[in-house]
Design a protein around this motif. Structure first.
Motif, PDB file in Angstrom:
ATOM      1  N   LEU A  78       0.769  -0.968  -0.033  1.00 52.33           N
ATOM      2  CA  LEU A  78      -0.045  -0.251  -0.170  1.00 52.33           C
ATOM      3  C   LEU A  78       1.219   1.694   0.003  1.00 52.33           C
ATOM      4  O   LEU A  78       0.526   2.528  -1.185  1.00 52.33           O
ATOM      5  N   ARG A  79       2.047   1.352   0.546  1.00 53.51           N
ATOM      6  CA  ARG A  79       3.051   2.413   1.060  1.00 53.51           C
ATOM      7  C   ARG A  79       3.374   2.860  -0.202  1.00 53.51           C
ATOM      8  O   ARG A  79       3.997   3.799  -0.810  1.00 53.51           O
ATOM      9  N   GLU A  80       3.983   1.290  -0.619  1.00 55.53           N
ATOM     10  CA  GLU A  80       5.027   1.260  -2.087  1.00 55.53           C
ATOM     11  C   GLU A  80       3.656   1.843  -3.658  1.00 55.53           C
ATOM     12  O   GLU A  80       4.468   3.335  -4.502  1.00 55.53           O
ATOM     13  N   PHE A  81       2.515   2.255  -3.768  1.00 57.07           N
ATOM     14  CA  PHE A  81       1.481   2.000  -4.444  1.00 57.07           C
ATOM     15  C   PHE A  81       1.305   3.821  -4.251  1.00 57.07           C
ATOM     16  O   PHE A  81       1.495   4.497  -5.346  1.00 57.07           O
ATOM     17  N   GLU A  82       0.965   3.868  -2.968  1.00 65.25           N
ATOM     18  CA  GLU A  82       1.047   5.839  -2.726  1.00 65.25           C
ATOM     19  C   GLU A  82       2.419   6.394  -2.885  1.00 65.25           C
ATOM     20  O   GLU A  82       2.012   7.308  -3.323  1.00 65.25           O
ATOM     21  N   ARG A  83       3.270   5.752  -2.348  1.00 65.11           N
ATOM     22  CA  ARG A  83       4.332   6.645  -3.158  1.00 65.11           C
ATOM     23  C   ARG A  83       4.428   6.446  -4.618  1.00 65.11           C
ATOM     24  O   ARG A  83       5.349   7.717  -4.970  1.00 65.11           O
ATOM     25  N   ALA A  84       4.097   5.783  -5.475  1.00 69.65           N
ATOM     26  CA  ALA A  84       4.731   5.778  -7.096  1.00 69.65           C
ATOM     27  C   ALA A  84       3.665   6.686  -7.214  1.00 69.65           C
ATOM     28  O   ALA A  84       3.395   6.806  -8.955  1.00 69.65           O
ATOM     29  N   GLY A  85       2.440   7.278  -6.400  1.00 74.89           N
ATOM     30  CA  GLY A  85       1.392   8.328  -6.828  1.00 74.89           C
ATOM     31  C   GLY A  85       0.187   7.722  -7.192  1.00 74.89           C
ATOM     32  O   GLY A  85      -0.665   8.491  -7.850  1.00 74.89           O
ATOM     33  N   TYR A  86       0.108   6.474  -7.392  1.00 78.81           N
ATOM     34  CA  TYR A  86      -1.395   5.827  -6.921  1.00 78.81           C
ATOM     35  C   TYR A  86      -2.703   5.729  -6.561  1.00 78.81           C
ATOM     36  O   TYR A  86      -2.395   6.378  -4.854  1.00 78.81           O
ATOM     37  N   ALA A  87      -3.800   6.698  -6.160  1.00 78.14           N
ATOM     38  CA  ALA A  87      -4.648   6.809  -5.071  1.00 78.14           C
ATOM     39  C   ALA A  87      -5.242   5.653  -5.736  1.00 78.14           C
ATOM     40  O   ALA A  87      -5.778   4.586  -6.038  1.00 78.14           O
ATOM     41  N   TRP A 110      -5.254   5.678 -11.128  1.00 79.20           N
ATOM     42  CA  TRP A 110      -3.914   6.769 -12.140  1.00 79.20           C
ATOM     43  C   TRP A 110      -4.698   7.879 -13.048  1.00 79.20           C
ATOM     44  O   TRP A 110      -3.860   8.144 -14.079  1.00 79.20           O
ATOM     45  N   SER A 111      -5.729   8.069 -12.522  1.00 75.05           N
ATOM     46  CA  SER A 111      -6.542   8.819 -13.545  1.00 75.05           C
ATOM     47  C   SER A 111      -6.299  10.192 -13.551  1.00 75.05           C
ATOM     48  O   SER A 111      -6.336  10.969 -14.886  1.00 75.05           O
ATOM     49  N   ILE A 112      -5.973  10.273 -12.621  1.00 72.33           N
ATOM     50  CA  ILE A 112      -4.925  11.792 -12.175  1.00 72.33           C
ATOM     51  C   ILE A 112      -4.278  11.837 -12.831  1.00 72.33           C
ATOM     52  O   ILE A 112      -3.319  11.068 -12.523  1.00 72.33           O
ATOM     53  N   ASP A 113      -3.579  13.387 -14.154  1.00 70.74           N
ATOM     54  CA  ASP A 113      -2.244  12.785 -13.695  1.00 70.74           C
ATOM     55  C   ASP A 113      -1.108  13.792 -13.091  1.00 70.74           C
ATOM     56  O   ASP A 113      -1.006  15.308 -13.336  1.00 70.74           O
ATOM     57  N   SER A 114      -0.656  13.890 -12.086  1.00 67.79           N
ATOM     58  CA  SER A 114       0.287  14.415 -11.239  1.00 67.79           C
ATOM     59  C   SER A 114       1.473  13.573 -11.160  1.00 67.79           C
ATOM     60  O   SER A 114       2.142  13.019 -10.723  1.00 67.79           O
ATOM     61  N   ALA A 115       2.176  14.974 -11.159  1.00 69.85           N
ATOM     62  CA  ALA A 115       3.534  14.440 -10.733  1.00 69.85           C
ATOM     63  C   ALA A 115       3.843  13.734  -9.527  1.00 69.85           C
ATOM     64  O   ALA A 115       3.482  14.334  -8.676  1.00 69.85           O
ATOM     65  N   LEU A 116       4.809  13.435  -9.328  1.00 66.86           N
ATOM     66  CA  LEU A 116       5.469  12.252  -8.009  1.00 66.86           C
ATOM     67  C   LEU A 116       6.259  13.414  -7.320  1.00 66.86           C
ATOM     68  O   LEU A 116       6.246  14.381  -7.702  1.00 66.86           O
ATOM     69  N   PRO A 117       5.783  13.326  -6.412  1.00 64.23           N
ATOM     70  CA  PRO A 117       6.458  13.887  -5.496  1.00 64.23           C
ATOM     71  C   PRO A 117       7.754  13.952  -4.990  1.00 64.23           C
ATOM     72  O   PRO A 117       8.304  12.884  -5.360  1.00 64.23           O
ATOM     73  N   ALA A 118       9.275  14.635  -4.934  1.00 68.10           N
ATOM     74  CA  ALA A 118      10.199  14.870  -4.660  1.00 68.10           C
ATOM     75  C   ALA A 118      10.299  13.449  -4.222  1.00 68.10           C
ATOM     76  O   ALA A 118      10.127  13.552  -2.297  1.00 68.10           O
ATOM     77  N   ARG A 119      11.579  12.674  -4.565  1.00 70.44           N
ATOM     78  CA  ARG A 119      11.486  11.656  -3.458  1.00 70.44           C
ATOM     79  C   ARG A 119      13.207  11.557  -3.022  1.00 70.44           C
ATOM     80  O   ARG A 119      13.404  10.495  -1.943  1.00 70.44           O
ATOM     81  N   GLY A 120      13.426  12.581  -3.523  1.00 72.84           N
ATOM     82  CA  GLY A 120      15.372  12.844  -2.704  1.00 72.84           C
ATOM     83  C   GLY A 120      16.108  11.226  -3.671  1.00 72.84           C
ATOM     84  O   GLY A 120      16.547  11.133  -4.026  1.00 72.84           O
ATOM     85  N   ALA A 121      16.429  11.056  -1.540  1.00 71.86           N
ATOM     86  CA  ALA A 121      17.536   9.753  -1.565  1.00 71.86           C
ATOM     87  C   ALA A 121      16.650   8.290  -1.053  1.00 71.86           C
ATOM     88  O   ALA A 121      17.117   7.488  -0.793  1.00 71.86           O
ATOM     89  N   ALA A 122      15.469   8.657  -1.529  1.00 75.16           N
ATOM     90  CA  ALA A 122      14.617   7.658  -1.412  1.00 75.16           C
ATOM     91  C   ALA A 122      14.739   6.487  -2.221  1.00 75.16           C
ATOM     92  O   ALA A 122      15.395   6.624  -2.998  1.00 75.16           O
TER      93      ALA A 122
END
Length: 207
Positions: A78-87, A110-122
């Motif tokens: 779940l956390r991986e999917f959310e981190r990848a930008g999915y609702a 993934w119907s909303i086209d939103s850029a991924l948040p900055a992941r930095g060193a993730a």
């Protein structure tokens, strides 16, 4: 020792389960995006019962359910999917929203086209990013949307007693985009002729 062979085997099993869920989810996403769809279900290895009266509309419902049900692998997914930008929403079992419902999977949107948040060193994502899935879906839908718009011009011309119409398009005649457009038009009984123009192509549709 706090970390023994049994703990190592358990850790390896959880890692294998995690990768299995992510692999099946990636396949479902790519298949759905290839059909121009914007949702897919990542199935869980086993259904998770939902307690009666659980607040299924709460924003943290899924995380709370998986944590309290002792499902750390599904929670990490779940956390991986959310981190990848999915609702992420519940994927209900056969009982749906009725009494005795179960969580059979995680519905990825993934119907909303939103850029991924900055992941930095993730760490790098282990699943297709939602933005990439959105692009794949949009690309797959593009020929169908073009044909739908073209048929509006066809209808207008037919209402004016015409048997053909012309459309300007920025794609040159050699563009691969025309292959799928032609396939859909010919399946509906139309003929498509292309002529190169300074701005791309002139498409003549006749019926």
């Amino acid at each position: 020792m706090s970390f023994d062979a049994a703990a190592a085997r358990a850790l390896a099993g959880r890692s294998s389960d995690l990768l299995g869920i992510l692999f099946r989810a990636k396949q479902a996403i790519v298949d759905a995006a290839g059909r121009g769809e914007f949702t897919a279900v990542a199935p869980l290895p086993a259904p998770v019962p939902v307690p009666a009266g659980a607040p299924v509309d709460a924003p943290d419902f899924l995380a709370t359910l998986l944590r309290e049900a002792g499902e750390p692998v599904a929670l990490e997914c779940l956390r991986e999917f959310e981190r990848a930008g999915y609702a992420v929403r519940p994927g209900w079992g056969a009982a749906g929203a009725a009494a005795g419902r179960t969580l059979a999977g995680l519905l990825l949107d993934w119907s909303i086209d939103s850029a991924l948040p900055a992941r930095g060193a993730a760490p790098a994502l282990r699943i297709v990013a939602a933005a990439d899935a959105h692009a794949m879906s949009a690309q797959a839908r593009a020929p169908r949307l073009w044909v739908e718009r073209a048929l509006l011009a066809v209808r207008k011309a037919a209402e004016a007693s015409q048997l053909s119409c012309h459309l300007q398009d920025p794609e040159p005649p050699a563009s691969p985009a025309w292959a799928l457009r032609r396939e859909m038009l010919e399946a509906a009984g139309f003929r498509l002729e292309l002529t190169a123009s300074d701005s791309g192509s002139v498409a003549r549709l006749s019926w």
